[in-house]
Design a protein around this motif. Structure first.
Motif, PDB file in Angstrom:
ATOM      1  N   LEU A  27       0.803  -1.221   0.000  1.00 55.73           N
ATOM      2  CA  LEU A  27       0.000   0.000   0.000  1.00 55.73           C
ATOM      3  C   LEU A  27       0.837   1.273   0.000  1.00 55.73           C
ATOM      4  O   LEU A  27       0.298   2.370  -0.124  1.00 55.73           O
ATOM      5  N   TYR A  48      -6.289   4.674   5.319  1.00 54.00           N
ATOM      6  CA  TYR A  48      -6.136   4.494   3.876  1.00 54.00           C
ATOM      7  C   TYR A  48      -7.342   3.732   3.355  1.00 54.00           C
ATOM      8  O   TYR A  48      -7.775   2.742   3.957  1.00 54.00           O
ATOM      9  N   HIS A  49      -7.897   4.193   2.237  1.00 53.14           N
ATOM     10  CA  HIS A  49      -8.999   3.488   1.584  1.00 53.14           C
ATOM     11  C   HIS A  49      -8.737   3.464   0.090  1.00 53.14           C
ATOM     12  O   HIS A  49      -8.319   4.470  -0.490  1.00 53.14           O
ATOM     13  N   GLN A  50      -9.008   2.325  -0.518  1.00 54.00           N
ATOM     14  CA  GLN A  50      -8.854   2.185  -1.963  1.00 54.00           C
ATOM     15  C   GLN A  50     -10.097   1.508  -2.540  1.00 54.00           C
ATOM     16  O   GLN A  50     -10.540   0.470  -2.049  1.00 54.00           O
ATOM     17  N   ARG A  55     -11.368   0.000  -6.192  1.00 47.80           N
ATOM     18  CA  ARG A  55     -10.926  -0.384  -7.530  1.00 47.80           C
ATOM     19  C   ARG A  55     -12.105  -0.991  -8.270  1.00 47.80           C
ATOM     20  O   ARG A  55     -12.743  -1.929  -7.762  1.00 47.80           O
ATOM     21  N   LYS A 103      -9.201   3.393 -10.236  1.00 49.01           N
ATOM     22  CA  LYS A 103      -8.793   3.254  -8.841  1.00 49.01           C
ATOM     23  C   LYS A 103      -8.903   4.604  -8.153  1.00 49.01           C
ATOM     24  O   LYS A 103      -8.383   5.603  -8.646  1.00 49.01           O
ATOM     25  N   GLU A 148      -8.187   6.408  -4.364  1.00 49.83           N
ATOM     26  CA  GLU A 148      -7.504   6.223  -3.084  1.00 49.83           C
ATOM     27  C   GLU A 148      -7.696   7.448  -2.201  1.00 49.83           C
ATOM     28  O   GLU A 148      -7.727   8.579  -2.697  1.00 49.83           O
TER      29      GLU A 148
END
Length: 224
Positions: free
Chosen positions: A156, A168-170, A172, A181, A183
């Motif tokens: 990450l 943190y966030h993702q 996709r 994507k 983030e």
């Protein structure tokens, strides 16, 4: 109007140190006895053990309560005072989440992955990720939660100095030929205090009904 911060953990301590005292009111820690029985804004950043006493105080003084804890009993019980449910208080993050709420349905039917990462010590429900999942039509069980520092640093790309405190966030989204994507990154000490200060000010500035408010309602109403 005084601002009362409930809790003894890191977030509560940060808020007590970072929220501004001044014309809007003094910032004080919660005490079951000794506080003036006057309308205040109560910020709950605790484990929940004081919640019954805090709720009684809010009901008797008609004080709005800003609930920062996820999985709170106030999410489902009847309330006789305004409750503002805040799974996140960083205003940029909240506006990103509001965008997902409005537009998440456009991506139904695509392959969607949602990853969240926080410091290894975090054991509470990842409320921001759950809200994002709901907007995208995912179940909470489909969220990938990362707490391993090696994965955080290697995969990450979380900087070493922020492993002990980050969010943190993702998201996709893929259809085979194309992928998108998104983030979000929150680093640093007391990253939520500024947002809490704005939420407190919004609660002070307008009469609120005795009901639950999602913080997204504040965003949608342009109160924040």
């Amino acid at each position: 109007m005084q601002v009362i911060v409930v809790g003894s953990g890191k977030l509560a301590r940060e808020l007590l140190g970072a929220l501004p005292s001044g014309d809007a009111g003094e910032v004080v820690p919660w005490a079951a006895e000794g506080l003036p029985a006057e309308k205040s804004v109560v910020v709950h950043a605790g484990s929940g053990r004081e919640l019954q006493a805090v709720s009684a105080f809010c009901a008797s003084t008609q004080s709005p309560l800003v609930e920062l804890s996820t999985g709170s009993a106030l999410e489902h019980t009847a309330v006789g005072f305004p409750v503002i449910l805040c799974p996140n208080t960083n205003l940029l993050m909240l506006k990103f989440m509001a965008m997902l709420e409005r537009s998440g349905h456009l991506f139904r039917g695509y392959r969607i992955g949602l990853t969240e990462s926080h410091q290894a010590q975090k054991s509470s429900v990842p409320g921001t990720a759950v809200s994002m999942a709901q907007a995208l039509g995912l179940s909470p069980a489909e969220i990938r939660s990362v707490r391993d520092p090696e994965v955080q640093r290697g995969e990450l790309k979380i900087p070493q100095e922020h492993l002990a405190r980050h969010a943190y966030h993702q998201v996709r989204m893929e259809d085979g030929a194309c992928s998108v994507k998104l983030e979000t990154l929150v680093y640093g000490d007391a990253p939520y205090a500024d947002g809490v200060a704005h939420i407190v000010a919004a609660a002070q500035e307008r009469p609120l009904e005795n009901r639950r408010y999602s913080i997204m309602e504040f965003i949608d109403n342009a109160w924040l």
